[in-house]
Design a protein around this motif. Sequence first.
Motif, short mmCIF file in Angstrom:
data_model
loop_
_atom_site.label_atom_id
_atom_site.label_comp_id
_atom_site.label_asym_id
_atom_site.label_seq_id
_atom_site.Cartn_x
_atom_site.Cartn_y
_atom_site.Cartn_z
N CYS A 1 34.21 -16.97 5.23
CA CYS A 1 33.20 -17.98 5.56
C CYS A 1 33.56 -19.36 5.00
O CYS A 1 32.74 -20.03 4.36
CB CYS A 1 31.81 -17.55 5.06
SG CYS A 1 31.28 -15.94 5.65
N THR B 1 27.78 -10.39 4.70
CA THR B 1 28.71 -10.86 5.74
C THR B 1 30.15 -10.68 5.30
O THR B 1 30.99 -10.15 6.04
CB THR B 1 28.44 -12.34 6.07
OG1 THR B 1 27.10 -12.50 6.48
CG2 THR B 1 29.38 -12.83 7.16
N ARG C 1 35.00 -17.86 -2.96
CA ARG C 1 35.49 -17.56 -1.60
C ARG C 1 36.94 -18.03 -1.41
O ARG C 1 37.72 -17.39 -0.71
CB ARG C 1 34.56 -18.21 -0.57
CG ARG C 1 33.27 -17.42 -0.37
CD ARG C 1 32.39 -18.04 0.69
NE ARG C 1 31.65 -19.19 0.17
CZ ARG C 1 31.35 -20.26 0.88
NH1 ARG C 1 31.77 -20.39 2.12
NH2 ARG C 1 30.65 -21.23 0.35
N LEU D 1 25.49 -14.44 1.97
CA LEU D 1 26.90 -14.33 2.34
C LEU D 1 27.54 -13.00 1.91
O LEU D 1 28.56 -12.60 2.45
CB LEU D 1 27.71 -15.48 1.73
CG LEU D 1 27.52 -16.87 2.34
CD1 LEU D 1 28.34 -17.89 1.56
CD2 LEU D 1 27.94 -16.88 3.80
N LYS E 1 37.79 -17.25 8.32
CA LYS E 1 36.59 -16.69 8.96
C LYS E 1 36.01 -15.56 8.12
O LYS E 1 34.79 -15.47 7.92
CB LYS E 1 36.94 -16.19 10.35
CG LYS E 1 35.74 -15.71 11.16
CD LYS E 1 36.14 -15.34 12.58
CE LYS E 1 34.91 -14.88 13.37
NZ LYS E 1 35.27 -14.50 14.76
#
Length: 539
Positions: free
Chosen positions: A436, A493, A463, A490, A433
Amino acid sequence: MRYLSLLKKKLVLIRMVILAFLASLFAMSPILVMEKIVDNASSFNLDRLPIILILSFLYLIMQIIGNSLFAFCSYQAKKESREIGANLQVQVYKKLTVVDISEIDKISTIEFANIALEDSTVIAENYLVPVNNLFISIFTFSMALIYMLRINWMLTLILFPLCLLTALVSKKLQSKMEVYVSNKRENSKVLFNNFSQIIFGIKTIRSFKKETYFNRIIEDSSDKLKTSDIKQAQLESLSEGVLSCLFMITIGLILLVTSIFLIKGMITFGIMVAILMYNNMLVDPLLQLVNIQAQMIKVKESMSRIDALFKMREYKPSYHYEERINKIVVDNVTFKYPKSDIKMLFNFSVNQKEKVLVFGNSGIGKSTLAKILTGFYKPLSGTIRFYSNDIELSYIPYISYLEQDGYLFNLPIKDNILFGDEYINKKYNEILKICCLEKLITEYGDKKIGVNGNKLSGGQCKRILLARALYKGAPIYVFDEITSSLDENLIDTILDNLSTYLKKKIVIFIDHNNKLKMYVDTIIKVSSNKETVIGERHM
């Protein structure tokens, strides 16, 4: 590294010598039996038939034993070679885990792979095989020479010089062969490196329409390899032709001389037949030297490269896990690359829970600082001190490091994230989470992501690498260029998620993205003049 230095048990060598001696002995024994069979048969006496049958049976048994021993010798040499090769590959891996990373960075990954795989494979296939053949050749030649001397020293005196000439010619040709083998090896490495880089960069080549340019590179390196191949083939053919001629001349001379000796009654008909049948035992060992030396040259070439790898400077500081680090002090730490005139100097400290940004232009030395902090590079001078509960540690605590060019293995995403650690469902899902990755993990599941994640986009790879760094868990996190390749929508976030997840940890961002200044407490500014790169703390 000496040729036989990889042998862990000297008994292996002793066993090889004994087996080679026995194999050669049983190869020679049938000659004596054949001599008796022919002499008995040439008497034209039926009363000798039982003796001939017994001798024939004995001849058959000796041939079976002799050939079985030769086969067993060959098997033992190949078996021990494979074991040495497998052990060597493990040793190469272990060496890579302790060698100074700055040494590794000087050499391409492809070249390392070439050493680890190709050279260790050459050793695994050839290491003891030529040694075994050499022992067999020495014993076979010695026994054949003793047999010839037993028959007639004059016959030996006539035949031996030709055998010696064969050996000298073989040695001369082999010395030239050594040069060609070395050139071929070097040209083969260049072609392999070029092909590997082109395969990895084929999309870029096609995107920039540079097919013709790289085609010339391949043609050039391929032509050089072809030229060295042709020269080696010419010399090999010449060697085969010359040595075959010498061999046939030897056969003709043996036939002539033994015929004269037979007519004069100096040898029996059985001896003549035995010599004609087994003269190869005197000549073949000398001819065999060509193949033996060629194999040894190949092994020595591979060993010299592996030996150079084992001589590389080591640097692997002691690492231990710590639950909490309350301070890092970088005190007058300097570093300098071997071919650079610029010296780097870093002076700063980081406190518990502090978020720090190492900020500066690209190529200024920020990533070098990350490698010094994590223990990859050894400083020229100065110290890096870590404190736990205000007590200085004598080791480097575990640091979770997101490399700028981190590597992804051709495994499912989950395996790349866990990276051998125990699977904890709650922790794993939380990290997915934060990074992402939920949609991506649903899409790919257990599918492999390709070599270095080549089935994914750059942002997706980044990521996954971040998730791996987070899953490791450590008191200190170092993120080198965390924002590179990430989609703009992103970045915020993920950075917000990290601020919450790592609020009790020391976090060092190494980046040139101004956006990160909003997420840190302190900035370590890295700047340079003509001679020095300086990294200092700025509030």
